[in-house]
Design a protein around this motif. Structure first.
Motif, PDB file in Angstrom:
ATOM      1  N   PRO A 129      26.923 -80.873 -12.012  1.00 36.90           N
ATOM      2  CA  PRO A 129      25.956 -80.182 -12.880  1.00 36.90           C
ATOM      3  C   PRO A 129      24.673 -79.874 -12.111  1.00 36.90           C
ATOM      4  O   PRO A 129      24.179 -80.713 -11.349  1.00 36.90           O
ATOM      5  CB  PRO A 129      25.698 -81.203 -13.998  1.00 36.90           C
ATOM      6  N   ASN A 130      24.154 -78.666 -12.327  1.00 34.60           N
ATOM      7  CA  ASN A 130      22.977 -78.196 -11.599  1.00 34.60           C
ATOM      8  C   ASN A 130      21.768 -79.114 -11.689  1.00 34.60           C
ATOM      9  O   ASN A 130      20.991 -79.227 -10.746  1.00 34.60           O
ATOM     10  CB  ASN A 130      22.569 -76.819 -12.134  1.00 34.60           C
ATOM     11  N   ASN A 131      21.635 -79.807 -12.848  1.00 37.33           N
ATOM     12  CA  ASN A 131      20.458 -80.684 -13.045  1.00 37.33           C
ATOM     13  C   ASN A 131      20.355 -81.736 -11.964  1.00 37.33           C
ATOM     14  O   ASN A 131      19.257 -82.170 -11.627  1.00 37.33           O
ATOM     15  CB  ASN A 131      20.524 -81.469 -14.358  1.00 37.33           C
ATOM     16  N   PHE A 132      21.494 -82.156 -11.436  1.00 36.89           N
ATOM     17  CA  PHE A 132      21.451 -83.218 -10.424  1.00 36.89           C
ATOM     18  C   PHE A 132      20.729 -82.753  -9.161  1.00 36.89           C
ATOM     19  O   PHE A 132      20.239 -83.563  -8.399  1.00 36.89           O
ATOM     20  CB  PHE A 132      22.859 -83.684 -10.058  1.00 36.89           C
ATOM     21  N   LEU A 133      20.686 -81.442  -8.965  1.00 36.43           N
ATOM     22  CA  LEU A 133      20.014 -80.933  -7.755  1.00 36.43           C
ATOM     23  C   LEU A 133      18.513 -80.770  -7.976  1.00 36.43           C
ATOM     24  O   LEU A 133      17.779 -80.394  -7.060  1.00 36.43           O
ATOM     25  CB  LEU A 133      20.643 -79.608  -7.320  1.00 36.43           C
ATOM     26  N   GLY A 134      18.076 -81.054  -9.201  1.00 39.25           N
ATOM     27  CA  GLY A 134      16.638 -81.077  -9.489  1.00 39.25           C
ATOM     28  C   GLY A 134      15.952 -79.757  -9.196  1.00 39.25           C
ATOM     29  O   GLY A 134      14.783 -79.737  -8.823  1.00 39.25           O
ATOM     30  N   GLY A 135      16.670 -78.642  -9.363  1.00 38.97           N
ATOM     31  CA  GLY A 135      16.024 -77.333  -9.175  1.00 38.97           C
ATOM     32  C   GLY A 135      15.780 -76.972  -7.718  1.00 38.97           C
ATOM     33  O   GLY A 135      14.981 -76.084  -7.424  1.00 38.97           O
ATOM     34  N   ALA A 136      16.451 -77.647  -6.794  1.00 43.38           N
ATOM     35  CA  ALA A 136      16.248 -77.333  -5.367  1.00 43.38           C
ATOM     36  C   ALA A 136      16.652 -75.879  -5.088  1.00 43.38           C
ATOM     37  O   ALA A 136      17.678 -75.414  -5.585  1.00 43.38           O
ATOM     38  CB  ALA A 136      17.089 -78.273  -4.513  1.00 43.38           C
ATOM     39  N   ASP A 137      15.835 -75.167  -4.331  1.00 49.95           N
ATOM     40  CA  ASP A 137      16.211 -73.821  -3.877  1.00 49.95           C
ATOM     41  C   ASP A 137      17.019 -74.002  -2.609  1.00 49.95           C
ATOM     42  O   ASP A 137      16.541 -74.622  -1.661  1.00 49.95           O
ATOM     43  CB  ASP A 137      14.960 -72.990  -3.568  1.00 49.95           C
ATOM     44  N   THR A 138      18.230 -73.457  -2.577  1.00 47.75           N
ATOM     45  CA  THR A 138      19.113 -73.831  -1.481  1.00 47.75           C
ATOM     46  C   THR A 138      19.453 -72.685  -0.514  1.00 47.75           C
ATOM     47  O   THR A 138      20.244 -72.879   0.387  1.00 47.75           O
ATOM     48  CB  THR A 138      20.413 -74.457  -2.030  1.00 47.75           C
ATOM     49  N   LEU A 139      18.846 -71.517  -0.707  1.00 47.69           N
ATOM     50  CA  LEU A 139      19.045 -70.422   0.242  1.00 47.69           C
ATOM     51  C   LEU A 139      17.827 -69.500   0.188  1.00 47.69           C
ATOM     52  O   LEU A 139      17.653 -68.738  -0.762  1.00 47.69           O
ATOM     53  CB  LEU A 139      20.329 -69.635  -0.108  1.00 47.69           C
ATOM     54  N   GLU A 140      16.972 -69.602   1.191  1.00 46.30           N
ATOM     55  CA  GLU A 140      15.693 -68.890   1.134  1.00 46.30           C
ATOM     56  C   GLU A 140      15.372 -68.196   2.459  1.00 46.30           C
ATOM     57  O   GLU A 140      15.791 -68.648   3.527  1.00 46.30           O
ATOM     58  CB  GLU A 140      14.548 -69.864   0.863  1.00 46.30           C
ATOM     59  N   ILE A 141      14.565 -67.130   2.348  1.00 46.18           N
ATOM     60  CA  ILE A 141      14.002 -66.499   3.550  1.00 46.18           C
ATOM     61  C   ILE A 141      12.522 -66.866   3.599  1.00 46.18           C
ATOM     62  O   ILE A 141      11.823 -66.799   2.588  1.00 46.18           O
ATOM     63  CB  ILE A 141      14.118 -64.960   3.480  1.00 46.18           C
ATOM     64  N   PHE A 142      12.054 -67.284   4.772  1.00 41.14           N
ATOM     65  CA  PHE A 142      10.643 -67.642   4.966  1.00 41.14           C
ATOM     66  C   PHE A 142       9.975 -66.608   5.870  1.00 41.14           C
ATOM     67  O   PHE A 142      10.539 -66.231   6.897  1.00 41.14           O
ATOM     68  CB  PHE A 142      10.523 -68.988   5.695  1.00 41.14           C
ATOM     69  N   ILE A 153       4.441 -82.943   5.462  1.00 39.75           N
ATOM     70  CA  ILE A 153       5.597 -83.547   6.133  1.00 39.75           C
ATOM     71  C   ILE A 153       6.508 -84.038   5.002  1.00 39.75           C
ATOM     72  O   ILE A 153       6.019 -84.627   4.036  1.00 39.75           O
ATOM     73  CB  ILE A 153       5.161 -84.747   6.999  1.00 39.75           C
ATOM     74  N   HIS A 154       7.794 -83.800   5.144  1.00 40.01           N
ATOM     75  CA  HIS A 154       8.709 -84.164   4.050  1.00 40.01           C
ATOM     76  C   HIS A 154      10.121 -84.308   4.591  1.00 40.01           C
ATOM     77  O   HIS A 154      10.390 -83.927   5.737  1.00 40.01           O
ATOM     78  CB  HIS A 154       8.711 -83.052   2.987  1.00 40.01           C
ATOM     79  N   TYR A 155      10.997 -84.879   3.781  1.00 41.96           N
ATOM     80  CA  TYR A 155      12.424 -84.667   4.032  1.00 41.96           C
ATOM     81  C   TYR A 155      12.932 -83.821   2.889  1.00 41.96           C
ATOM     82  O   TYR A 155      12.289 -83.750   1.830  1.00 41.96           O
ATOM     83  CB  TYR A 155      13.207 -85.975   4.211  1.00 41.96           C
ATOM     84  N   ASP A 156      14.076 -83.151   3.078  1.00 38.50           N
ATOM     85  CA  ASP A 156      14.454 -82.174   2.069  1.00 38.50           C
ATOM     86  C   ASP A 156      14.844 -82.862   0.765  1.00 38.50           C
ATOM     87  O   ASP A 156      15.480 -83.919   0.738  1.00 38.50           O
ATOM     88  CB  ASP A 156      15.517 -81.202   2.579  1.00 38.50           C
ATOM     89  N   TYR A 157      14.355 -82.201  -0.301  1.00 37.90           N
ATOM     90  CA  TYR A 157      14.529 -82.657  -1.668  1.00 37.90           C
ATOM     91  C   TYR A 157      15.975 -83.101  -1.922  1.00 37.90           C
ATOM     92  O   TYR A 157      16.917 -82.450  -1.492  1.00 37.90           O
ATOM     93  CB  TYR A 157      14.154 -81.479  -2.567  1.00 37.90           C
ATOM     94  N   MET A 158      16.151 -84.188  -2.610  1.00 30.64           N
ATOM     95  CA  MET A 158      17.447 -84.750  -2.991  1.00 30.64           C
ATOM     96  C   MET A 158      18.298 -85.153  -1.781  1.00 30.64           C
ATOM     97  O   MET A 158      19.502 -85.301  -1.866  1.00 30.64           O
ATOM     98  CB  MET A 158      18.255 -83.790  -3.893  1.00 30.64           C
ATOM     99  N   CYS A 159      17.623 -85.298  -0.637  1.00 32.85           N
ATOM    100  CA  CYS A 159      18.322 -85.720   0.591  1.00 32.85           C
ATOM    101  C   CYS A 159      19.409 -84.730   1.012  1.00 32.85           C
ATOM    102  O   CYS A 159      20.459 -85.131   1.530  1.00 32.85           O
ATOM    103  CB  CYS A 159      18.881 -87.125   0.458  1.00 32.85           C
ATOM    104  N   LEU A 160      19.146 -83.451   0.791  1.00 37.69           N
ATOM    105  CA  LEU A 160      20.085 -82.440   1.280  1.00 37.69           C
ATOM    106  C   LEU A 160      19.872 -82.272   2.783  1.00 37.69           C
ATOM    107  O   LEU A 160      18.784 -82.523   3.296  1.00 37.69           O
ATOM    108  CB  LEU A 160      19.837 -81.108   0.553  1.00 37.69           C
ATOM    109  N   ILE A 264      16.792 -92.795  -8.047  1.00 35.52           N
ATOM    110  CA  ILE A 264      15.332 -92.982  -8.054  1.00 35.52           C
ATOM    111  C   ILE A 264      14.699 -92.094  -9.126  1.00 35.52           C
ATOM    112  O   ILE A 264      13.891 -92.542  -9.936  1.00 35.52           O
ATOM    113  CB  ILE A 264      14.719 -92.624  -6.667  1.00 35.52           C
ATOM    114  N   LYS A 265      15.150 -90.841  -9.148  1.00 34.33           N
ATOM    115  CA  LYS A 265      14.549 -89.887 -10.081  1.00 34.33           C
ATOM    116  C   LYS A 265      14.804 -90.276 -11.536  1.00 34.33           C
ATOM    117  O   LYS A 265      13.900 -90.283 -12.367  1.00 34.33           O
ATOM    118  CB  LYS A 265      15.146 -88.502  -9.826  1.00 34.33           C
ATOM    119  N   LEU A 266      16.061 -90.627 -11.847  1.00 35.28           N
ATOM    120  CA  LEU A 266      16.399 -90.920 -13.233  1.00 35.28           C
ATOM    121  C   LEU A 266      15.881 -92.289 -13.665  1.00 35.28           C
ATOM    122  O   LEU A 266      15.451 -92.467 -14.803  1.00 35.28           O
ATOM    123  CB  LEU A 266      17.906 -90.836 -13.442  1.00 35.28           C
ATOM    124  N   ASN A 267      15.905 -93.255 -12.754  1.00 33.90           N
ATOM    125  CA  ASN A 267      15.457 -94.606 -13.118  1.00 33.90           C
ATOM    126  C   ASN A 267      13.994 -94.624 -13.536  1.00 33.90           C
ATOM    127  O   ASN A 267      13.594 -95.457 -14.348  1.00 33.90           O
ATOM    128  CB  ASN A 267      15.671 -95.575 -11.953  1.00 33.90           C
TER     129      ASN A 267
END
Ligand SMILES: O=C(O)CCC(=O)C(=O)O
Ligand SMILES: [Fe+2]
Length: 298
Positions: A129-142, A153-160, A264-267
């Motif tokens: 289900p899409n909700n598990f990805l927390g709205g991550a954008d997974t294909l983008e042009i910068f 500084i970050h690591y990619d959302y949801m550990c992708l 972590i997110k749901l807890n």
């Protein structure tokens, strides 16, 4: 062994290499499951984006599209003009992002085929289900200008896992291994974002442990793809006007880390749902392992 390997950066134990002609087996063992970054010199060799995605192209075809960058409104044409005249000391705001799936689906063929190194991918599985990805954008042009620096500084959302392909211009990336998380000060309610916001000029009075971190920087140029495995802290800064394509990937190699992010997110908000989600994703992991082994997508 990859057909050709070039060392890009070395600091302490960390070595970042650029590889050409790498077999999937080598990638899988050393990088995907080895959870180790690498620059792939020829992953996007079959993409028409390689020659097609230039500032002129986007200005001509999409110049009147409206975009928002760091809270300011522009047309894409205005932003591209800004990015082409901006300097290191006076950069254009960054990042300027276009979401391919939602807003520019006609560009999908230009970033196809998905390179083998970013397969298998579970993001599009009908059973996830899409909700598990927390709205991550997974294909983008910068788009970015000289001096345009990713704001944190970050690591990619949801550990992708992230694959960032440099199409136009040069970008400097900085990576920090997951083992150094204690030095990076993750935000309490956004554990994937570091409180230290400027990797080149960290506030060591406020964040003294960051002095122990060993950020490694290297440059990625046109036609090259940086694989940033799940959990690796990173940030980026354009050295010239740049266009990059970023895509994310989820499969057996980062499934446990992904489940942990969901936990972590749901807890934090809904502990009972978190338990059910955990059970579902655990079972789904097994189903997908099997379906990937026999080559059926579900
Ligand atoms: O190319 C960049 O600026 C880095 C982008 C990035 O790390 C991200 O969007 O997660
Ligand atoms: Fe990222």
């Amino acid at each position: 062994m990859a057909a050709k390997t070039v060392e890009l950066a070395r600091l302490g134990d960390i070595v970042v290499e650029k590889k050409y002609g790498m077999t999937y087996e080598e990638f899988s063992e050393k990088h995907l499951f080895g959870n180790y970054p690498v620059v792939i010199g020829d992953a996007c060799k079959d993409w028409s984006a390689k020659n097609k995605f230039t500032p002129e192209y986007f200005k001509t075809v999409y110049g009147d599209r409206k975009i928002v960058v760091q809270g300011n409104n522009y047309t894409l044409s205005e932003y591209i003009d800004l990015m082409m005249v901006a300097t290191e000391d006076n950069p254009a705001p960054y990042p300027c992002k276009l979401q391919i799936d939602r807003d520019y689906p006609e560009l999908l063929p230009d970033v196809t085929p998905r390179f083998m190194y970013a397969l298998p991918d579970r993001i599009t599985s009908k059973l996830l289900p899409n909700n598990f990805l927390g709205g991550a954008d997974t294909l983008e042009i910068f788009f970015g200008s000289p001096g345009g620096q990713f704001p944190y500084i970050h690591y990619d959302y949801m550990c992708l896992h992230a694959y960032i392909t440099q199409i136009y211009g040069q970008k400097e990336f900085t990576v920090i291994p997951p083992e150094q998380t204690p030095y990076v000060y993750p935000k309490a309610n956004n554990v994937w974002v570091s409180e230290v916001n400027d990797v080149r000029n960290p506030d060591l009075e406020k964040y003294p442990l960051f002095a122990k971190a060993t950020p490694v920087s290297f440059v990625v140029g046109p036609g090259e793809t940086l694989f940033i495995p799940c959990g690796w802290w990173h940030t980026a800064r354009s050295l010239t006007a740049t266009i990059s394509v970023a895509l994310d990937c989820l499969n057996a190699s980062n499934w446990k880390n992904f489940m942990n992010e969901v936990d972590i997110k749901l807890n934090q908000r809904r502990p009972l749902i978190a338990k059910a989600a955990h059970a579902y994703l655990s079972a789904l992991g097994g189903v997908l392992n099997t379906s990937e082994k026999i080559g059926i997508s579900v």
